[in-house]
Motif scaffolding. Sequence first.
Motif, PDB file in Angstrom:
ATOM      1  N   MET A   1       0.853  -1.170   0.000  1.00 45.73           N
ATOM      2  CA  MET A   1       0.000   0.000   0.000  1.00 45.73           C
ATOM      3  C   MET A   1       0.901   1.235   0.000  1.00 45.73           C
ATOM      4  N   ASN A   2       0.622   2.139  -0.928  1.00 48.84           N
ATOM      5  CA  ASN A   2       1.433   3.350  -0.999  1.00 48.84           C
ATOM      6  C   ASN A   2       0.696   4.535  -0.364  1.00 48.84           C
ATOM      7  N   LYS A   3       1.340   5.690  -0.405  1.00 52.17           N
ATOM      8  CA  LYS A   3       0.842   6.897   0.249  1.00 52.17           C
ATOM      9  C   LYS A   3      -0.521   7.314  -0.315  1.00 52.17           C
ATOM     10  N   ASP A   4      -0.678   7.257  -1.634  1.00 54.54           N
ATOM     11  CA  ASP A   4      -1.937   7.689  -2.246  1.00 54.54           C
ATOM     12  C   ASP A   4      -3.096   6.764  -1.871  1.00 54.54           C
ATOM     13  N   GLU A   5      -2.836   5.473  -1.801  1.00 58.81           N
ATOM     14  CA  GLU A   5      -3.891   4.549  -1.388  1.00 58.81           C
ATOM     15  C   GLU A   5      -4.350   4.857   0.035  1.00 58.81           C
ATOM     16  N   LEU A   6      -3.389   5.067   0.917  1.00 55.96           N
ATOM     17  CA  LEU A   6      -3.686   5.327   2.325  1.00 55.96           C
ATOM     18  C   LEU A   6      -4.413   6.655   2.495  1.00 55.96           C
ATOM     19  N   GLN A   7      -3.888   7.719   1.897  1.00 55.05           N
ATOM     20  CA  GLN A   7      -4.518   9.034   2.034  1.00 55.05           C
ATOM     21  C   GLN A   7      -5.894   9.050   1.374  1.00 55.05           C
ATOM     22  N   GLY A  42     -11.873   8.493  -3.182  1.00 55.02           N
ATOM     23  CA  GLY A  42     -11.972   7.308  -4.024  1.00 55.02           C
ATOM     24  C   GLY A  42     -11.051   7.383  -5.231  1.00 55.02           C
ATOM     25  N   VAL A  43     -10.985   8.555  -5.848  1.00 61.50           N
ATOM     26  CA  VAL A  43     -10.111   8.737  -7.012  1.00 61.50           C
ATOM     27  C   VAL A  43      -8.647   8.618  -6.599  1.00 61.50           C
ATOM     28  N   GLN A  44      -8.278   9.244  -5.486  1.00 61.58           N
ATOM     29  CA  GLN A  44      -6.887   9.165  -5.033  1.00 61.58           C
ATOM     30  C   GLN A  44      -6.514   7.732  -4.669  1.00 61.58           C
ATOM     31  N   HIS A  45      -7.429   7.019  -4.044  1.00 65.12           N
ATOM     32  CA  HIS A  45      -7.168   5.617  -3.700  1.00 65.12           C
ATOM     33  C   HIS A  45      -6.993   4.781  -4.966  1.00 65.12           C
ATOM     34  N   ALA A  46      -7.854   4.989  -5.969  1.00 65.31           N
ATOM     35  CA  ALA A  46      -7.748   4.250  -7.230  1.00 65.31           C
ATOM     36  C   ALA A  46      -6.432   4.563  -7.936  1.00 65.31           C
ATOM     37  N   TYR A  47      -6.017   5.840  -7.898  1.00 67.55           N
ATOM     38  CA  TYR A  47      -4.737   6.228  -8.493  1.00 67.55           C
ATOM     39  C   TYR A  47      -3.582   5.509  -7.783  1.00 67.55           C
ATOM     40  N   GLY A  48      -3.616   5.479  -6.476  1.00 68.14           N
ATOM     41  CA  GLY A  48      -2.577   4.791  -5.719  1.00 68.14           C
ATOM     42  C   GLY A  48      -2.553   3.308  -6.009  1.00 68.14           C
ATOM     43  N   ARG A  49      -3.726   2.721  -6.160  1.00 66.13           N
ATOM     44  CA  ARG A  49      -3.801   1.285  -6.473  1.00 66.13           C
ATOM     45  C   ARG A  49      -3.217   1.013  -7.853  1.00 66.13           C
ATOM     46  N   ALA A  50      -3.556   1.861  -8.825  1.00 64.34           N
ATOM     47  CA  ALA A  50      -3.007   1.696 -10.174  1.00 64.34           C
ATOM     48  C   ALA A  50      -1.484   1.854 -10.154  1.00 64.34           C
ATOM     49  N   LYS A  51      -1.003   2.795  -9.377  1.00 68.54           N
ATOM     50  CA  LYS A  51       0.440   3.000  -9.249  1.00 68.54           C
ATOM     51  C   LYS A  51       1.113   1.756  -8.670  1.00 68.54           C
ATOM     52  N   SER A  52       0.482   1.137  -7.690  1.00 68.58           N
ATOM     53  CA  SER A  52       1.025  -0.087  -7.103  1.00 68.58           C
ATOM     54  C   SER A  52       1.060  -1.228  -8.110  1.00 68.58           C
ATOM     55  N   ILE A  53      -0.001  -1.352  -8.897  1.00 64.77           N
ATOM     56  CA  ILE A  53      -0.076  -2.429  -9.895  1.00 64.77           C
ATOM     57  C   ILE A  53       1.010  -2.243 -10.948  1.00 64.77           C
ATOM     58  N   VAL A  54       1.176  -1.011 -11.432  1.00 60.47           N
ATOM     59  CA  VAL A  54       2.223  -0.738 -12.428  1.00 60.47           C
ATOM     60  C   VAL A  54       3.600  -1.034 -11.842  1.00 60.47           C
ATOM     61  N   GLY A  55       3.808  -0.653 -10.587  1.00 57.67           N
ATOM     62  CA  GLY A  55       5.087  -0.947  -9.933  1.00 57.67           C
ATOM     63  C   GLY A  55       5.351  -2.436  -9.833  1.00 57.67           C
ATOM     64  N   ASP A  59       8.393  -4.384 -11.600  1.00 58.39           N
ATOM     65  CA  ASP A  59       9.310  -5.184 -10.779  1.00 58.39           C
ATOM     66  C   ASP A  59       9.404  -6.628 -11.272  1.00 58.39           C
ATOM     67  N   SER A  60       8.310  -7.170 -11.806  1.00 57.91           N
ATOM     68  CA  SER A  60       8.335  -8.570 -12.247  1.00 57.91           C
ATOM     69  C   SER A  60       8.780  -8.724 -13.700  1.00 57.91           C
ATOM     70  N   ALA A  61       8.949  -7.624 -14.427  1.00 59.32           N
ATOM     71  CA  ALA A  61       9.326  -7.703 -15.850  1.00 59.32           C
ATOM     72  C   ALA A  61      10.640  -8.446 -16.081  1.00 59.32           C
ATOM     73  N   PRO A  62      11.701  -8.200 -15.314  1.00 58.56           N
ATOM     74  CA  PRO A  62      12.946  -8.958 -15.564  1.00 58.56           C
ATOM     75  C   PRO A  62      12.768 -10.462 -15.378  1.00 58.56           C
ATOM     76  N   GLU A  63      11.977 -10.856 -14.391  1.00 55.48           N
ATOM     77  CA  GLU A  63      11.748 -12.284 -14.179  1.00 55.48           C
ATOM     78  C   GLU A  63      10.995 -12.892 -15.362  1.00 55.48           C
TER      79      GLU A  63
END
Length: 120
Positions: A1-7, A42-55, A59-63
């Motif tokens: 969970m990142n800052k945007d999801e939490l806030q 809700g929008v900020q939480h969704a943005y944070g969730r999308a940011k986490s998914i992209v991250g 992170d898994s791309a090299p594997e």
Amino acid sequence: MNKDELQGGARYIGGKVEKTLGDVGEIRDWQVDGVVDQVAGGVQHAYGRAKSIVGDVVDSAPELADEARDRLTSAADRATDVAQHGGKVAVDTLREEPAVWVLAAGVVGYALAWLIHGRR
């Protein structure tokens, strides 16, 4: 969970509380502010969730690339083994049955000539 999801989640819950208090006290400004905070949270939480998914994907791309490379290498090795085996079988057959190969070469040559020149 990142800052945007939490806030965003906290702002959404705060907006819910604010709207509920506005409904109970019939205070129109609190109701409107509560709904605005819910939507913004809700929008900020969704943005944070999308940011986490992209991250996670980044992170898994090299594997994933390593796994794809391993699979391609394995497939190429199998194809090479099959081709080498087929070549050995052809050479062995040529040594054992040279007349069959001469006949096959003649048929292939005739077919190619017929395709190239056609009927005249």
